[in-house]
Design a protein around this motif. Structure first.
Motif, PDB file in Angstrom:
ATOM      1  N   SER A 102       0.925   4.143  -2.975  1.00 57.52           N
ATOM      2  CA  SER A 102       0.492   4.933  -2.603  1.00 57.52           C
ATOM      3  C   SER A 102       1.054   6.027  -3.371  1.00 57.52           C
ATOM      4  N   GLY A 150     -10.664   4.195  -2.818  1.00 53.11           N
ATOM      5  CA  GLY A 150     -10.067   4.909  -2.030  1.00 53.11           C
ATOM      6  C   GLY A 150      -9.625   6.744  -2.570  1.00 53.11           C
ATOM      7  N   ASN A 188      -6.742  -2.779   3.951  1.00 52.60           N
ATOM      8  CA  ASN A 188      -6.859  -1.539   2.995  1.00 52.60           C
ATOM      9  C   ASN A 188      -7.349  -2.583   0.753  1.00 52.60           C
ATOM     10  N   PHE A 239      -6.926   4.489   1.745  1.00 55.41           N
ATOM     11  CA  PHE A 239      -7.342   2.952   0.930  1.00 55.41           C
ATOM     12  C   PHE A 239      -8.576   2.983   1.216  1.00 55.41           C
ATOM     13  N   PRO A 261       0.745  -0.817   0.148  1.00 56.53           N
ATOM     14  CA  PRO A 261      -0.275  -0.189   0.423  1.00 56.53           C
ATOM     15  C   PRO A 261       0.542   1.421   0.000  1.00 56.53           C
ATOM     16  N   ALA A 273      -8.616  -1.401  -6.188  1.00 55.95           N
ATOM     17  CA  ALA A 273      -8.185  -1.002  -5.126  1.00 55.95           C
ATOM     18  C   ALA A 273      -8.853   0.143  -5.726  1.00 55.95           C
TER      19      ALA A 273
END
Ligand code: PLP
Length: 454
Positions: free
Chosen positions: A127, A310, A329, A144, A123, A308
């Motif tokens: 990021s 977020g 996450n 996330f 993660p 994913a």
């Protein structure tokens, strides 16, 4: 490969497995009907699954786990063009090497999932890549979530905390924001919240009216002014999909968005862009970048293509500790894939005027034009969209006609999904793995199906 355990032996097995899986998946390279002996297996599984879910399926669709590029195989052995890919998830196409590699690498880790107290490198790496991709904006942080709806809930909580007690939200007619308790109120379609108490204060204004472009901006601004007249400036934010997905890909112009955003900024109302569906699918990585709106965005949500989900937000919006957290996450594999997907898309020739996405859009539109002006004249009242987000109408564009058409199209080998209501559109969320020969075949199936149904 640098995730969990490593050794020369693991690397050798990894290389062998990677090529063996890819070579097997690559065999799925054309559409085909179901195998006679497997038809009953699919029907039985679907029936049982319907029972378990308490709900029927729109298509007889249960994927086998085999698929490559634009092709996906069903449990009955049939192979179809997947032009919707789970409402927009597999932009790269099925069994893309990035997916295979991400899954295999994740198997060397000691965990399945990452999270706030399961803080791993993946993660963090994702990021970094994401924040780098938004460096022209004020977005500085990424948080996330495990769904697009939850990413939107996080955005709303951040905005509420910042603007308390101004909790009202401006949204747009025909918008879709997800189905959480808060997002079902932001989503415009009231039938999705039947029997629900309203939980948040949302006011919907008209989005861009492409049938009346001259008055579109004035109409939206008038509606916005009326909200302030009625409720005072009690608004925390304005949330918008720049390309409205569930509406059938309705979108405005740079000027339209700029004027609306200036209106909001002048009143201290934050700009929240929902890119859960549009992320990576237009002429830039973010639709707000395609429209050159970098300087206006305060908070942006993503999901789907990234594998994913977020929320990006500015320094100014960084919430107080305790407001946002959660166990997960996302999986190691999805974090790992997300990083490679963003790199692949931004380093490859996909975006901009000469990028593959623009090229695909133009090719599809040219083929639609040929059909609409040729053999299917009078049967395709609309086609349009942007990037890999394209849609079209058939016949009277009613729900019934469109559903009948899509089911026949499915039988003929192409998976799509609907968007909007009366007019109802057939929606494509195209994969980038389409080749020119695929496009030719897709349009001959479309032509055949239109002539069969309409
Ligand atoms: C624009 C938009 N926002 C939010 C969502 C909700 O995402 P999820 O289904 O991952 O909760 C979607 C899903 O289709 C979407 O298209």
């Amino acid at each position: 490969m640098a995730i969990g355990v490593q050794s020369t032996e693991i690397q050798e097995h990894f290389n062998k497995l990677f090529s063996a899986i890819l070579l097997e998946q690559q065999k799925i390279d054309h559409i085909k009907p179901a195998d006679e002996d497997k038809k009953e297996i699919l029907n039985a599984k679907l029936k049982e699954y319907e029972q378990l879910k308490g709900r029927g399926f729109f298509y007889a669709f249960m994927a086998s786990g085999r698929g490559h590029g634009p092709f996906v195989e069903m449990v009955d052995g049939s192979i179809k063009f997947d032009l919707i890919n789970g409402i927009g998830v597999n932009l790269l196409g099925h069994s893309h090497p990035i997916y295979i590699k991400a899954n295999l690498e994740a198997a060397t880790s000691d965990t399945m999932m990452t999270g706030n107290l399961l803080s791993y490198q993946e993660p963090y790496e994702l990021s970094k890549v994401l924040i780098d991709a938004v460096k022209e904006s004020n977005l500085k942080h990424f948080w996330f979530s495990c769904s697009g709806s939850f990413a939107n809930d996080t955005a709303l909580k951040i905005l509420w905390q910042k603007k308390a007690p101004n909790y009202r939200l401006i949204a747009f007619q025909k918008s879709f924001a997800g189905r959480s308790i808060a997002m079902q109120d932001v989503t415009y379609n009231a039938s999705y919240r039947e029997g629900m108490p309203s939980s948040i204060q949302v006011d919907h204004v008209p989005h861009y009216n492409y049938k009346d472009p001259e008055n579109a901006l004035r109409n939206t601004l008038n509606a916005l002014d009326k909200l302030i007249e009625k409720n005072g400036n009690t608004y925390c934010a304005l949330t918008i999909e720049l390309i409205q997905g569930e509406a059938g890909f309705i979108f405005g112009t740079k000027e339209y968005y700029e004027e609306i955003f200036k209106w909001a900024k002048a009143r201290g109302i934050y700009i929240w862009i929902d890119e859960v569906q549009s992320f990576a699918r237009t002429h830039q990585l973010f639709a707000y970048q395609m429209f050159g709106l970098d300087k206006y965005v305060d908070i942006v949500t993503v999901g789907k293509v990234l594998q994913a989900c977020g929320t990006f937000y500015s320094d100014e919006l960084n919430p107080k500790p305790g407001l946002i957290a959660g166990t997960f996450n996302g999986s190691v594999a999805s974090m790992n894939a997300g990083k490679s997907i963003v790199r692949y898309l931004t380093e490859g020739n996909f975006y901009g005027k000469s990028g593959r996405i623009q090229e695909l859009e133009l090719k599809f539109k040219a083929e639609f034009k040929k059909l609409a002006e040729g053999t299917c004249s009078g049967k395709i009242p609309y086609y349009g969209g942007v990037g890999t987000m394209l849609s079209f109408e058939v016949g009277d564009a009613s729900n019934d006609t469109t559903n009948k058409f899509m089911k026949k199209l499915f039988d003929n080998g192409i998976i799509t999904f609907s968007a909007g209501k009366e007019p109802t559109r057939v929606r494509f969320l195209l994969p980038l793995s389409l080749l020119d020969e695929h496009i030719q075949e897709i349009f001959s199936i479309l032509e055949k199906t239109i002539l069969e149904v309409i």
